[in-house]
Design an enzyme around this catalytic site. Sequence first.
Site, PDB file in Angstrom:
ATOM      1  CG  ASP A 187       1.492  28.626  14.699  1.00 47.63           C
ATOM      2  OD1 ASP A 187       2.373  28.980  15.521  1.00 47.63           O
ATOM      3  OD2 ASP A 187       1.665  28.667  13.473  1.00 47.63           O
ATOM      4  CG  ASP A 215      -0.745  32.763  18.810  1.00 48.38           C
ATOM      5  OD1 ASP A 215      -0.584  33.954  19.165  1.00 48.38           O
ATOM      6  OD2 ASP A 215       0.174  31.948  18.780  1.00 48.38           O
ATOM      7  CD  GLU A 237      -0.221  35.861  23.355  1.00 46.48           C
ATOM      8  OE1 GLU A 237       0.316  35.334  24.323  1.00 46.48           O
ATOM      9  OE2 GLU A 237       0.265  35.840  22.216  1.00 46.48           O
TER      10      GLU A 237
END
Length: 212
Positions: free
Chosen positions: A171, A5, A89
């Site tokens: 995170d 991420d 993502e």
Amino acid sequence: MVGLDLGIKSMVALSTGEQVGNPTYFARDEKKLAKAQRRLAKKKRGSKNRAKARLKVAKIHARIADQRRDYQHKLSTRIVHENQVMCVESLAVKNMVKNHCLAKAISDVGWGEFVRQLDYKARWYGRTLVKIDRWYPSSKTCHACKHVLDALPLDIREWVCPACGVVHDRDTNAAKNILTEGLSVAACGGNGRPAVARARQAVASEAGNASS
Ligand SMILES: [Zn+2]
């Protein structure tokens, strides 16, 4: 297998708990750049000094770009070497978070470029890159019990799950959820629709929900 991420306090957060790439690494050169730009603005048009000041600004720009690219290449190569499956993502999803600070972080860190590098290196080395291209509350979901918070402001770095009591680094927790989500997407083979359509659908479902 790893979930990645875009971190807030680090460039990339890994589902293993590791956080790499401190954005302040580039801050020094950015300060120099701002100073050079201010100097340039004060020089008289058409003067020799103005030309010199302009060259200086261009050189600092180029150095920052080089360093960033170099850093991203080292990191993407390492991650591809260490993992068979990587889950991220997509940038389309990242861009949906219409937050000013995060928008700056995204452009600073060059998430799109980083994912592009992971993509072609994964092909070279026979690894799998899973891109999650629909919105999923990766930060707000407890990876341990799947409880979803109503909201998680961007300045909150650590939180305690009200349902199960696990303490999360923001995170790292997001990276763990991205791994889980990515593996389920890979297992189901996705829904087969084009990425753009899925991204649009995600925009619609995300409306009014900026703090993921
Ligand atoms: Zn929980």
